[in-house]
Design a protein around this motif. Sequence first.
Motif, PDB file in Angstrom:
ATOM      1  N   PRO A  39     -81.591 -68.644  61.308  1.00 17.55           N
ATOM      2  CA  PRO A  39     -79.841 -68.298  60.860  1.00 17.55           C
ATOM      3  C   PRO A  39     -79.737 -67.386  60.655  1.00 17.55           C
ATOM      4  N   GLU A  40     -80.945 -66.058  60.770  1.00 22.94           N
ATOM      5  CA  GLU A  40     -79.971 -64.661  60.230  1.00 22.94           C
ATOM      6  C   GLU A  40     -78.816 -63.925  61.479  1.00 22.94           C
ATOM      7  N   PRO A  41     -78.997 -64.643  62.954  1.00 20.47           N
ATOM      8  CA  PRO A  41     -77.809 -63.904  63.523  1.00 20.47           C
ATOM      9  C   PRO A  41     -76.546 -64.701  63.796  1.00 20.47           C
ATOM     10  N   LEU A  42     -76.265 -66.334  63.312  1.00 16.59           N
ATOM     11  CA  LEU A  42     -75.943 -67.321  63.080  1.00 16.59           C
ATOM     12  C   LEU A  42     -74.734 -67.528  61.946  1.00 16.59           C
ATOM     13  N   MET A  43     -75.449 -66.765  60.282  1.00 14.41           N
ATOM     14  CA  MET A  43     -75.061 -66.419  59.561  1.00 14.41           C
ATOM     15  C   MET A  43     -74.634 -65.648  59.570  1.00 14.41           C
ATOM     16  N   TYR A  44     -74.586 -64.405  60.289  1.00 10.76           N
ATOM     17  CA  TYR A  44     -74.091 -63.455  60.618  1.00 10.76           C
ATOM     18  C   TYR A  44     -72.696 -63.494  60.680  1.00 10.76           C
ATOM     19  N   TYR A  45     -72.221 -64.367  61.892  1.00  6.69           N
ATOM     20  CA  TYR A  45     -71.252 -64.796  62.676  1.00  6.69           C
ATOM     21  C   TYR A  45     -69.830 -65.700  61.611  1.00  6.69           C
ATOM     22  N   LEU A  46     -70.933 -66.159  61.196  1.00  6.23           N
ATOM     23  CA  LEU A  46     -70.474 -67.309  60.310  1.00  6.23           C
ATOM     24  C   LEU A  46     -69.798 -66.783  59.663  1.00  6.23           C
TER      25      LEU A  46
END
Length: 533
Positions: A403-410
């Motif tokens: 989840p960390e990279p996707l959360m950063y951009y979301l």
Amino acid sequence: MTIKKEFAFILLIVVGACFLFFAGITSHNLWLDEAYSLSVASRSFSELFTIVARQDPHPPLYYSLLRAWMLVFGMSLTPALVLSVIFGLATGLCGMYLYRILFGRSSICAGILIFSSPFFLLFSRMVRYYSFAAFLVCLLLIFLTKYLQTQSWRWWCALLAAHIAVLYSDYPASTLFLCEIPCIALFWKRHNRQVYGIISIFIITALSFVPWLDNLWYHIHQVQSVPQKALLSHSFAGGAVRLAFTFYDFICGETVFPWEWAIIVPLCVIFISSAAVAIRNLADCRNESHIPIIIGLIAVSSLLTAVTMANVLAQKQSFVYMPSRLMFCFVPIMVFAAYGINNFGRMKGYAVAVVVCVNMISLMNVYTYQNFINPLYTVNWRDAADTITQHAKAGDYIICDEPEPLMYYLKRTKPKAEFCFDEKELFTALSKDDVPPTIRLFVSFTSRDSTGSSFLSKRLIEYLMDNGRVMFFQDYGVLNERYMNLKKRLYGKAYPAKMHLFLVELQTDAVIHYFRENNNRIISALYPSSEYK
């Protein structure tokens, strides 16, 4: 070469390095560990130390420095990348200076070898501790050289500070400590006073690490308790293959090329020949002080020690991350490769061939992007976040196994959907009274076998696809077929190392039924005293 010409060449090298290191930095795409670094650095210092102490098997100095840097320059990706690049450039300059004080000659060759390496460029442009640890190691070797030459207390204090900083920054780099005393002790009569001084440094450094020692033992226990993934390391032969492949990854910049096995034998011959020539030419290395020999032995022996220890400690995990763990000794190795090119006489062609092979393979990897032994470096999480934001509606949900990279951009695109960090959060969200009978769920999963899916089970993914209506399915990242075939040969199986994103529509009760039938541990953890049905 005159001083002015040498300065002009060095300036040209630095300008070219700055162009390479900063080119395209604003379009850099995060991968999992980089996003984790940003996530940790965005917390308060008290939260940061709590997370690193129990959730991250790395010392806290880099995260603390990154936190302070981002407080000044902003909580975003670009400032964090700039910090890593600055350390990378500083590491290269320190390597050139190390060459100068060791051999008293022009360091242009060393600078070219260091800054032109795609391996060095790759790991210096990541929001990780790699370039920071390499910078500290170069400083340590410079201070050690100065201390051996001058016996000055000023350099003793600097060397002490460097030891403590390395220990609190990177555990593999700390293998330098294990190599210093044996290498210096070879010339005990010449450096007996310095040996006692370094022993005192070790004692003070060890005492300074006592507050963090409990966390270190905890991390080692956690690594050893991970479910077995790399079955290859069970046997002696498998361990030998694992060690050899780690060295190969380090040399060639994490690659699986169609013709890499055809060049391993020539590479080995080149390295052995170069080592033999280097041994015959050791007498030229200022044998009146032996200091270059000492530094060279420390660099090479620390590489061997780090590879061995990393493979032993990580025997239950994938070995694909070893090259990045070894970047700390890359610059010292290149310093002595430059010495070989400058001083091997008629045999310098061997040293040149080594450097050409290393950089040619790595450069082709970076250029084609069919490269890294971990293809997840190539996943474009930014595009995935844009896709979700474009299709998301109010009432949708998002779940991801990394989840960390996707959360950063979301956080920047701000879709209307609700992000669920793991299966527990998804179950909690769907258990509310106002949830509609039909939901849409965005699912992102990588299905890689190196670390396993820690947040999202494959059973849930299969259930969602079997019991819902899949509205679209997209792949992100490069699937390296050579990597897959190699993993199948070594382990007998291999999962696709890509990121997949799909949108599925299904009944809310169907998801609740899944948790009730297949994941009772989540329900019991959320409602230990409840009779939820």
